[in-house]
Design an enzyme around this catalytic site. Structure first.
Site, PDB file in Angstrom:
ATOM      1  N   SER A 149       9.366  -8.783  -4.314  1.00 16.81           N
ATOM      2  CA  SER A 149       8.935  -7.116  -4.375  1.00 16.81           C
ATOM      3  C   SER A 149       9.714  -5.808  -4.328  1.00 16.81           C
ATOM      4  CB  SER A 149       7.612  -7.172  -3.709  1.00 16.81           C
ATOM      5  OG  SER A 149       6.297  -5.970  -3.831  1.00 16.81           O
ATOM      6  N   ASP A 205      -0.644 -10.559 -11.356  1.00 13.48           N
ATOM      7  CA  ASP A 205       0.599  -9.818  -9.892  1.00 13.48           C
ATOM      8  C   ASP A 205      -1.206  -8.097 -10.380  1.00 13.48           C
ATOM      9  OD1 ASP A 205       1.468  -8.022  -8.798  1.00 13.48           O
ATOM     10  OD2 ASP A 205       2.823  -9.394  -8.186  1.00 13.48           O
ATOM     11  N   HIS A 238       0.248 -11.207  -6.872  1.00 12.61           N
ATOM     12  CA  HIS A 238       1.983 -11.244  -6.077  1.00 12.61           C
ATOM     13  C   HIS A 238       1.662 -12.080  -4.872  1.00 12.61           C
ATOM     14  CE1 HIS A 238       4.463  -8.089  -5.129  1.00 12.61           C
ATOM     15  NE2 HIS A 238       3.932  -7.281  -3.976  1.00 12.61           N
TER      16      HIS A 238
END
Length: 260
Positions: A149, A205, A238
């Site tokens: 991320s 995601d 995610h």
């Protein structure tokens, strides 16, 4: 392709510590608030280093656990692993709550303003960690950096703006920050076209959407990188999954072979 996912983005840990003295005032301010890195020394002769940055609200130790669980660390006794933890700062996206973060996030929209100062400061911090390894005798091509991320965003930015051509970049569930500054911001681009880059992303995601990752793919390819690979994982949000970590392990073994 395996679809079993194990989330590695954990609850934030609000701690304070310092790690090392850095060159600029911005870097010093960031370093003063950093939590101590999780460092795993090489068990054999140290010939390579991996530096991996966590995502928002996480700590370096959780990614040590992920790498250990997937037997990546055990399979590479010649590699030193560094899992830094970001400083605690207020994050606009989360209503100003303090949490570990490499830079501020103002929103999740594609055209939202970016925290350029925070991104560049953390990128310099990562490049300082790289410089420390080089000063300790590890050649740049034997250093892989990566992250998940926002940590992956810093890794991409640092690799492209570093004066060194590294052994590789691992970018998980992430994007290229300050993308409009490239290719102008690319340092030694003619020497970096063979920089290995592995970008991985889940097709479900909800935070860093797949289409943003694909825009990063387009931007990187447009700069002429020849060893760039994009991996998409079905039913992954995610998070990370077993198949992705196997691909990460294979990438590291391919590009950080043991030096006798």
């Amino acid at each position: 392709m395996g679809n079993t996912c194990s989330t590695t983005w954990l609850a934030n840990h609000c701690l304070n510590s310092s790690r090392t003295s850095l060159q600029s005032e911005d870097e010093n301010n960031l370093s003063k608030n950093m939590i101590e890195s999780t460092i795993i020394p090489a068990c054999d002769k140290h010939t390579a280093t991996i530096i991996f940055l966590h995502g928002l609200g996480d700590v370096g130790g959780s990614w040590y656990d992920a790498f250990k669980t997937c037997r990546i660390i055990k399979s590479m006794p010649y590699v030193k692993f560094i899992f830094p933890t970001a400083p605690v700062r207020k994050v606009t996206l989360n209503m100003g709550m303090p949490m570990t973060s490499w830079f501020d996030i103002l929103g999740l929209e594609q055209d939202v303003k970016e925290d350029q100062e925070g991104i560049e400061t953390s990128s310099m911090l990562l490049n300082n960690l790289i410089e420390e390894e080089i000063q300790n005798g590890i050649s740049p091509e034997c250093i892989i950096i990566g992250g998940f991320s926002m940590g992956g965003a810093i890794a991409l930015h640092a690799a492209l703006t570093s004066s060194y051509t590294l052994g590789g970049v691992i970018a998980l569930s992430t994007w290229l920050p300050l993308s409009t500054t490239f290719p102008q911001a690319l340092v030694s681009g003619d020497k970096k076209i063979n920089l290995p880059i592995l970008q991985c992303h889940g097709d479900e995601d909800p935070l860093v959407q797949l289409k943003w990752a694909r825009l990063t793919e387009q931007r990187i390819k447009s700069m002429g990188f020849k060893q760039y690979a994009f991996r998409e994982y079905k039913n992954m949000g995610h998070a990370s999954c077993d198949r992705e970590m196997k691909d990460v392990s294979s990438f590291i073994l391919q590009h950080l072979s043991k030096v006798e």
